[in-house]
Design an enzyme around this catalytic site. Sequence first.
Site, PDB file in Angstrom:
ATOM      1  N   HIS A   1      58.520  27.476  29.863  1.00  0.00           N
ATOM      2  CA  HIS A   1      57.346  28.333  29.664  1.00  0.00           C
ATOM      3  C   HIS A   1      57.712  29.646  28.976  1.00  0.00           C
ATOM      4  O   HIS A   1      56.870  30.246  28.315  1.00  0.00           O
ATOM      5  CB  HIS A   1      56.657  28.589  30.999  1.00  0.00           C
ATOM      6  CG  HIS A   1      56.231  27.316  31.658  1.00  0.00           C
ATOM      7  ND1 HIS A   1      55.270  26.494  31.118  1.00  0.00           N
ATOM      8  CD2 HIS A   1      56.692  26.699  32.775  1.00  0.00           C
ATOM      9  CE1 HIS A   1      55.129  25.422  31.888  1.00  0.00           C
ATOM     10  NE2 HIS A   1      55.984  25.527  32.889  1.00  0.00           N
TER      11      HIS A   1
ATOM     12  N   CYS B   1      34.756  43.765  34.667  1.00  0.00           N
ATOM     13  CA  CYS B   1      33.497  44.096  33.981  1.00  0.00           C
ATOM     14  C   CYS B   1      32.457  43.113  34.502  1.00  0.00           C
ATOM     15  O   CYS B   1      32.671  42.500  35.544  1.00  0.00           O
ATOM     16  CB  CYS B   1      33.660  44.069  32.455  1.00  0.00           C
ATOM     17  SG  CYS B   1      34.055  42.463  31.729  1.00  0.00           S
TER      18      CYS B   1
ATOM     19  N   HIS C   1      52.856  29.845  34.419  1.00  0.00           N
ATOM     20  CA  HIS C   1      53.116  29.302  33.080  1.00  0.00           C
ATOM     21  C   HIS C   1      52.939  30.316  31.955  1.00  0.00           C
ATOM     22  O   HIS C   1      53.610  30.212  30.934  1.00  0.00           O
ATOM     23  CB  HIS C   1      52.203  28.104  32.810  1.00  0.00           C
ATOM     24  CG  HIS C   1      52.597  26.884  33.605  1.00  0.00           C
ATOM     25  ND1 HIS C   1      52.029  25.643  33.394  1.00  0.00           N
ATOM     26  CD2 HIS C   1      53.494  26.716  34.612  1.00  0.00           C
ATOM     27  CE1 HIS C   1      52.560  24.760  34.236  1.00  0.00           C
ATOM     28  NE2 HIS C   1      53.440  25.393  34.996  1.00  0.00           N
TER      29      HIS C   1
ATOM     30  N   THR D   1      31.360  40.165  33.322  1.00  0.00           N
ATOM     31  CA  THR D   1      31.830  38.773  33.263  1.00  0.00           C
ATOM     32  C   THR D   1      33.341  38.630  33.357  1.00  0.00           C
ATOM     33  O   THR D   1      33.848  37.527  33.588  1.00  0.00           O
ATOM     34  CB  THR D   1      31.420  38.140  31.920  1.00  0.00           C
ATOM     35  OG1 THR D   1      31.993  38.935  30.867  1.00  0.00           O
ATOM     36  CG2 THR D   1      29.913  38.100  31.756  1.00  0.00           C
TER      37      THR D   1
ATOM     38  N   ASP E   1      34.381  48.818  33.882  1.00  0.00           N
ATOM     39  CA  ASP E   1      33.238  49.525  33.311  1.00  0.00           C
ATOM     40  C   ASP E   1      32.226  49.699  34.443  1.00  0.00           C
ATOM     41  O   ASP E   1      32.534  49.450  35.617  1.00  0.00           O
ATOM     42  CB  ASP E   1      32.692  48.788  32.075  1.00  0.00           C
ATOM     43  CG  ASP E   1      32.026  47.452  32.415  1.00  0.00           C
ATOM     44  OD1 ASP E   1      32.061  47.039  33.595  1.00  0.00           O
ATOM     45  OD2 ASP E   1      31.483  46.827  31.498  1.00  0.00           O
TER      46      ASP E   1
HETATM   47  C1  RB5 Z   1      27.959  45.384  30.549  1.00  0.00           C
HETATM   48  O1  RB5 Z   1      26.589  45.245  30.613  1.00  0.00           O
HETATM   49  C2  RB5 Z   1      28.618  44.044  30.255  1.00  0.00           C
HETATM   50  O2  RB5 Z   1      28.303  43.631  28.979  1.00  0.00           O
HETATM   51  C3  RB5 Z   1      30.100  44.123  30.464  1.00  0.00           C
HETATM   52  O3  RB5 Z   1      30.374  44.547  31.743  1.00  0.00           O
HETATM   53  C4  RB5 Z   1      30.887  42.831  30.304  1.00  0.00           C
HETATM   54  O4  RB5 Z   1      30.321  41.806  31.047  1.00  0.00           O
HETATM   55  C5  RB5 Z   1      31.216  42.436  28.941  1.00  0.00           C
HETATM   56  O5  RB5 Z   1      31.916  41.434  28.715  1.00  0.00           O
END
Ligand code: RB5
Length: 145
Positions: A132, A64, A97, A66, A7
């Site tokens: 596994h 993304c 695994h 996180t 994203d």
């Molecule tokens: C975008 O602001 C953020 O929410 C997205 O990139 C991600 O971290 C969501 O899990």
Amino acid sequence: MIAISSDHAGYPLKEALRHYLEACGVEYRDCGAYDTNSVDYPLQAKKACDLVVSGECEKAILCCGTGIGMSMAANKIKGIRAACCTDYFSVKFTRLHNDANVLCLGARVIGAGSAEELVNVFLNTPFEGGRHQRRVDQVMALENE
Ligand code: RB5
């Protein structure tokens, strides 16, 4: 062939990894984002995961902010085993695994240098199989419940 997708938040890391794959001679399909304009991560996860499910790509790397949203979305798609990782050990063992076919990384969590090392181990560690395989089969059977 490796699918890559992000994203807007993951875009800088996806670009760094795209250059890394190029330097390593790894072929890739870039599903975007192509800039930092806002785009929703579930849609971006699906684009890359569809290429894995169809067999056009062997694995996918999703970025993304996180890595978590991408992994949540990816794991809703039949045939996908996505792991959101920040460390070498987890990436190594999710290949050995869990036979993870998608790696999710957080651009706001780790730097590009660390991410490159994680991608390297993700792409080059084989699945161990054996006991596994049975567990992976059990995981995949959950898709049909
Ligand atoms: C975008 O602001 C953020 O929410 C997205 O990139 C991600 O971290 C969501 O899990």
